[in-house]
Write an enzyme that holds these catalytic residues in place. Structure first.
Site, PDB file in Angstrom:
ATOM      1  N   CYS A   1      -1.934  -1.272   7.285  1.00  0.00           N
ATOM      2  CA  CYS A   1      -1.230   0.021   7.343  1.00  0.00           C
ATOM      3  C   CYS A   1      -1.446   0.687   8.695  1.00  0.00           C
ATOM      4  O   CYS A   1      -0.537   1.310   9.240  1.00  0.00           O
ATOM      5  CB  CYS A   1      -1.675   0.927   6.206  1.00  0.00           C
ATOM      6  SG  CYS A   1      -1.056   0.344   4.603  1.00  0.00           S
TER       7      CYS A   1
ATOM      8  N   GLU B   1       0.686   3.847   1.931  1.00  0.00           N
ATOM      9  CA  GLU B   1       1.083   4.270   3.281  1.00  0.00           C
ATOM     10  C   GLU B   1       2.324   3.518   3.742  1.00  0.00           C
ATOM     11  O   GLU B   1       3.255   4.095   4.304  1.00  0.00           O
ATOM     12  CB  GLU B   1      -0.056   4.000   4.273  1.00  0.00           C
ATOM     13  CG  GLU B   1      -1.333   4.745   3.968  1.00  0.00           C
ATOM     14  CD  GLU B   1      -2.279   3.976   3.049  1.00  0.00           C
ATOM     15  OE1 GLU B   1      -1.793   3.275   2.130  1.00  0.00           O
ATOM     16  OE2 GLU B   1      -3.498   4.067   3.241  1.00  0.00           O
TER      17      GLU B   1
ATOM     18  N   CYS C   1       0.831  -1.210   0.000  1.00  0.00           N
ATOM     19  CA  CYS C   1       0.000   0.000   0.000  1.00  0.00           C
ATOM     20  C   CYS C   1       0.869   1.264   0.000  1.00  0.00           C
ATOM     21  O   CYS C   1       2.033   1.237   0.425  1.00  0.00           O
ATOM     22  CB  CYS C   1      -0.874   0.037   1.245  1.00  0.00           C
ATOM     23  SG  CYS C   1      -2.200  -1.178   1.268  1.00  0.00           S
TER      24      CYS C   1
END
Ligand code: THU
Length: 137
Positions: free
Chosen positions: A93, A55, A53
């Site tokens: 995350c 993040e 991801c």
């Protein structure tokens, strides 16, 4: 904290997303306590599960450069890089944030890419989270 700059950098990061499978592009701009901003985008994979991801890309870039303290992250996402509503961080995350951030003060900003922003603390997004301090009990 310059929220406008964080929002601008999150949108800039989103444009670099590698998302040939979902076509859902995500960008993140992570503000370290040093004042530096680290950008991240999602990076997908033909085998799907290795996908990272936006993040986590930002966090791993920053930590690998020696950063350990963070103040805020701004996130934006949407199909084909066109922001759609507010993109919230996935559970994995949120857990990575828990490792490096104080949940009561770390700010998670979600932007729609049009100047609107929703603001949360990590503890609002991950109540009763498990973090490094729990291993010291
Ligand atoms: N994605 C992120 O990058 N961050 C999130 O918080 C939500 C999901 C990515 C992973 C995948 O590449 C795509 O969005 C669709 O799930």
């Amino acid at each position: 904290m310059d929220k406008q700059e964080l929002m601008r950098q999150a949108v800039e990061a989103m444009k670099k997303a590698y998302a040939p499978y979902s076509h859902f592009q995500v960008g993140a701009a992570l503000l370290a306590a040093s004042g530096k901003i680290y950008q991240g985008c999602n990076i997908e994979n033909a085998a799907y599960t290795p996908t990272n991801c936006a993040e986590r890309t930002a966090f791993f870039k920053a930590v690998s450069e020696g950063e350990r303290e963070f103040e805020a992250i701004c996130i934006v996402g949407g199909p084909d890089g066109i922001p759609s509503g507010f993109t919230a961080p996935c559970g994995v995350c949120r857990q990575v944030m828990m490792e490096f951030c104080r949940p009561e003060t770390f700010q998670v900003l979600l932007t729609d890419g049009q100047g609107q922003c929703r603001e949360y603390t990590l503890s609002e997004l991950l109540p009763e989270g498990f973090g490094p301090d729990d291993l010291k009990k």
